[in-house]
Design a protein around this motif. Structure first.
Motif, PDB file in Angstrom:
ATOM      1  N   ARG A 207       0.878  -1.054  -0.003  1.00  6.84           N
ATOM      2  CA  ARG A 207       0.218  -0.114   0.086  1.00  6.84           C
ATOM      3  C   ARG A 207       0.880   1.318  -0.019  1.00  6.84           C
ATOM      4  N   CYS A 208       0.412   2.297  -0.791  1.00  7.19           N
ATOM      5  CA  CYS A 208       1.263   3.431  -0.662  1.00  7.19           C
ATOM      6  C   CYS A 208       0.264   4.673  -0.697  1.00  7.19           C
ATOM      7  N   PHE A 209       0.632   5.585   0.055  1.00  7.15           N
ATOM      8  CA  PHE A 209      -0.086   6.954   0.530  1.00  7.15           C
ATOM      9  C   PHE A 209       0.583   7.946   0.113  1.00  7.15           C
ATOM     10  N   ALA A 210       0.063   9.286  -0.077  1.00  4.00           N
ATOM     11  CA  ALA A 210       0.559  10.369  -0.275  1.00  4.00           C
ATOM     12  C   ALA A 210      -0.110  11.520   0.330  1.00  4.00           C
ATOM     13  N   PHE A 211       0.617  12.421   1.206  1.00 10.41           N
ATOM     14  CA  PHE A 211       0.103  13.587   1.507  1.00 10.41           C
ATOM     15  C   PHE A 211      -0.022  14.832   0.545  1.00 10.41           C
ATOM     16  N   PHE A 212      -1.198  15.500   0.339  1.00 11.70           N
ATOM     17  CA  PHE A 212      -1.401  16.479  -0.502  1.00 11.70           C
ATOM     18  C   PHE A 212      -1.830  17.800   0.401  1.00 11.70           C
ATOM     19  N   HIS A 213      -1.404  18.864  -0.110  1.00 11.51           N
ATOM     20  CA  HIS A 213      -1.847  20.212   0.511  1.00 11.51           C
ATOM     21  C   HIS A 213      -2.841  20.718  -0.693  1.00 11.51           C
ATOM     22  N   PRO A 214      -3.947  21.403  -0.427  1.00 15.04           N
ATOM     23  CA  PRO A 214      -5.170  21.856  -1.259  1.00 15.04           C
ATOM     24  C   PRO A 214      -4.727  23.015  -2.129  1.00 15.04           C
ATOM     25  N   ALA A 215      -3.466  23.580  -1.712  1.00 16.11           N
ATOM     26  CA  ALA A 215      -2.814  24.928  -2.688  1.00 16.11           C
ATOM     27  C   ALA A 215      -1.855  24.002  -3.693  1.00 16.11           C
ATOM     28  N   LEU A 216      -1.402  22.678  -3.620  1.00 17.47           N
ATOM     29  CA  LEU A 216      -0.496  22.195  -4.167  1.00 17.47           C
ATOM     30  C   LEU A 216      -0.956  20.948  -4.604  1.00 17.47           C
ATOM     31  N   GLU A 217      -2.163  20.977  -5.511  1.00 17.96           N
ATOM     32  CA  GLU A 217      -2.913  19.607  -5.490  1.00 17.96           C
ATOM     33  C   GLU A 217      -1.933  18.634  -6.489  1.00 17.96           C
ATOM     34  N   ASP A 218      -1.175  19.108  -7.392  1.00 16.80           N
ATOM     35  CA  ASP A 218      -0.293  17.885  -7.958  1.00 16.80           C
ATOM     36  C   ASP A 218       1.135  17.693  -7.314  1.00 16.80           C
ATOM     37  N   GLU A 219       1.379  18.181  -6.228  1.00 19.82           N
ATOM     38  CA  GLU A 219       2.533  17.969  -5.601  1.00 19.82           C
ATOM     39  C   GLU A 219       2.556  17.144  -4.119  1.00 19.82           C
ATOM     40  N   PRO A 220       2.841  15.900  -4.358  1.00 18.76           N
ATOM     41  CA  PRO A 220       2.862  15.210  -3.147  1.00 18.76           C
ATOM     42  C   PRO A 220       3.934  15.577  -2.034  1.00 18.76           C
ATOM     43  N   LEU A 221       3.393  15.701  -0.838  1.00 18.09           N
ATOM     44  CA  LEU A 221       4.400  16.217   0.128  1.00 18.09           C
ATOM     45  C   LEU A 221       5.139  15.067   0.955  1.00 18.09           C
ATOM     46  N   ILE A 222       4.583  14.081   1.268  1.00 20.75           N
ATOM     47  CA  ILE A 222       4.801  12.835   1.911  1.00 20.75           C
ATOM     48  C   ILE A 222       4.493  11.698   1.524  1.00 20.75           C
ATOM     49  N   PHE A 223       5.422  10.645   0.998  1.00 22.74           N
ATOM     50  CA  PHE A 223       4.963   9.532   0.711  1.00 22.74           C
ATOM     51  C   PHE A 223       4.943   8.436   1.772  1.00 22.74           C
ATOM     52  N   VAL A 224       4.181   7.597   2.047  1.00 24.95           N
ATOM     53  CA  VAL A 224       4.306   6.508   3.019  1.00 24.95           C
ATOM     54  C   VAL A 224       4.052   5.320   2.199  1.00 24.95           C
ATOM     55  N   GLU A 225       4.985   4.234   2.618  1.00 23.16           N
ATOM     56  CA  GLU A 225       4.776   2.929   2.035  1.00 23.16           C
ATOM     57  C   GLU A 225       4.708   1.925   2.907  1.00 23.16           C
ATOM     58  N   ILE A 256       3.409  -3.252   7.725  1.00 16.70           N
ATOM     59  CA  ILE A 256       4.502  -2.757   8.249  1.00 16.70           C
ATOM     60  C   ILE A 256       4.915  -1.351   7.620  1.00 16.70           C
ATOM     61  N   PHE A 257       5.066  -0.193   8.116  1.00 11.89           N
ATOM     62  CA  PHE A 257       5.483   0.934   7.469  1.00 11.89           C
ATOM     63  C   PHE A 257       7.082   0.923   7.390  1.00 11.89           C
ATOM     64  N   TYR A 258       7.423   0.971   6.088  1.00 12.98           N
ATOM     65  CA  TYR A 258       8.845   0.689   5.982  1.00 12.98           C
ATOM     66  C   TYR A 258       9.438   1.823   5.114  1.00 12.98           C
ATOM     67  N   SER A 259       8.764   2.865   4.873  1.00  9.95           N
ATOM     68  CA  SER A 259       9.206   4.129   3.945  1.00  9.95           C
ATOM     69  C   SER A 259       8.586   5.246   4.213  1.00  9.95           C
ATOM     70  N   ILE A 260       8.969   6.263   4.824  1.00  9.71           N
ATOM     71  CA  ILE A 260       8.158   7.439   4.900  1.00  9.71           C
ATOM     72  C   ILE A 260       9.070   8.645   4.247  1.00  9.71           C
ATOM     73  N   SER A 261       9.054   9.325   3.253  1.00 10.30           N
ATOM     74  CA  SER A 261       9.701  10.078   2.556  1.00 10.30           C
ATOM     75  C   SER A 261       9.230  11.380   2.504  1.00 10.30           C
ATOM     76  N   ASN A 262       9.850  12.557   2.868  1.00 13.29           N
ATOM     77  CA  ASN A 262       9.524  14.007   2.639  1.00 13.29           C
ATOM     78  C   ASN A 262       9.959  14.328   1.492  1.00 13.29           C
ATOM     79  N   CYS A 263       8.902  15.003   0.473  1.00  8.50           N
ATOM     80  CA  CYS A 263       9.371  15.215  -0.814  1.00  8.50           C
ATOM     81  C   CYS A 263       9.870  16.695  -1.044  1.00  8.50           C
TER      82      CYS A 263
END
Length: 263
Positions: A207-225, A256-263
């Protein structure tokens, strides 16, 4: 474009019509310093958003040297007034009440923070301020006086990008390709080696998730794997290696959360 950006853009368009009828409006050839002054003294949402849009355009057209000059302007004309701070601090010391506290707090805050907030009103204001800080970081080694600007930008961005403003979305093969490309480029914990590696990270047992900010809709800020496994993996390499279909079809009992990357 999101509904939020459409709404902001409509305000900016309306404001530009008003701006064209203002006698001393900032023309295209005016310095960004004049635009910033007009922005800080403007009244009304539409007018302010329109001028903020002009500031964003002007900044994006500056050369590297011109951007350094712009930061110098922020130091010279948008720093706190030291004498006013001392006066406000003395007033608070003599009478530590709510009024003197508010005045001291207002006096300490650098005027450029208000400028940055107003620039953020523009449709691309947030991304421009992020680029502005990126540019600023390149000058800090040689321009110590710019560090106060960085402190102000950092302070505002911590507020704007707190968890309450972010949305969490799942990333899959249905996610637009330009977002998937950023996952490959931005993964900093366990580097991806192209699309085949990405396919593995988005398999049925992942599973992979991404955090987005409403003012930057096409720019993922954090990825969680996340890896779905049977039992507990002994090391991360077991999670990253290619697996056969039988292994992927196992009954998972652990995430298991194995990767959290700040973009």
């Amino acid at each position: 474009m999101s509904k939020f950006n459409q709404w902001v853009s409509s305000i900016a368009d309306a404001g530009r019509e008003l701006l064209a009828r203002v006698e001393n409006r900032p023309d295209a050839g005016q310095a960004i310093a004049e635009l910033c002054e007009a922005l800080c003294t403007s009244k009304g949402e539409a007018m302010g958003t329109a001028i903020a849009h002009e500031v964003v355009k002007a900044y994006n057209e500056l050369s590297g040297e011109q951007r350094e000059d712009f930061f110098q302007t922020l130091v010279e004309h948008y720093s706190p007034d030291v004498d006013a701070i001392i006066h406000a601090a003395d007033a608070f010391r003599r009478a530590p009440d709510r009024a003197t506290y508010r005045n001291l707090s207002h006096t300490i805050e650098a005027p450029r923070q208000n400028l940055f907030r107003r620039i953020n009103m523009a449709p691309n204001g947030t991304s421009t301020l992020i680029q502005m800080r990126k540019d600023l970081l390149g000058f800090l080694a040689d321009r110590d006086e710019f560090k106060d600007i960085d402190t102000d930008l950092k302070h505002l961005m911590i507020s704007w990008f707190n968890r309450g403003f972010l949305t969490l979305e799942q990333i899959s093969w249905k996610t637009p390709a330009h977002i998937l490309e950023k996952l490959i480029a931005y993964e900093a914990v366990h580097e991806m080696r192209g699309w085949d590696d990405l396919r593995r990270r988005l398999a049925d047992d992942r599973r992979c998730f991404a955090f987005f900010h409403p003012a930057l809709e096409d720019e993922p800020l954090i990825f969680v794997e996340v890896a779905l496994v049977k039992g507990i993996a002994s090391n991360v390499q077991d999670l990253l290696k290619e697996q056969n279909p039988e292994e992927q079809a196992a009954d998972f009992d652990t995430a298991i959360f194995y990767s959290i990357s700040n973009c």
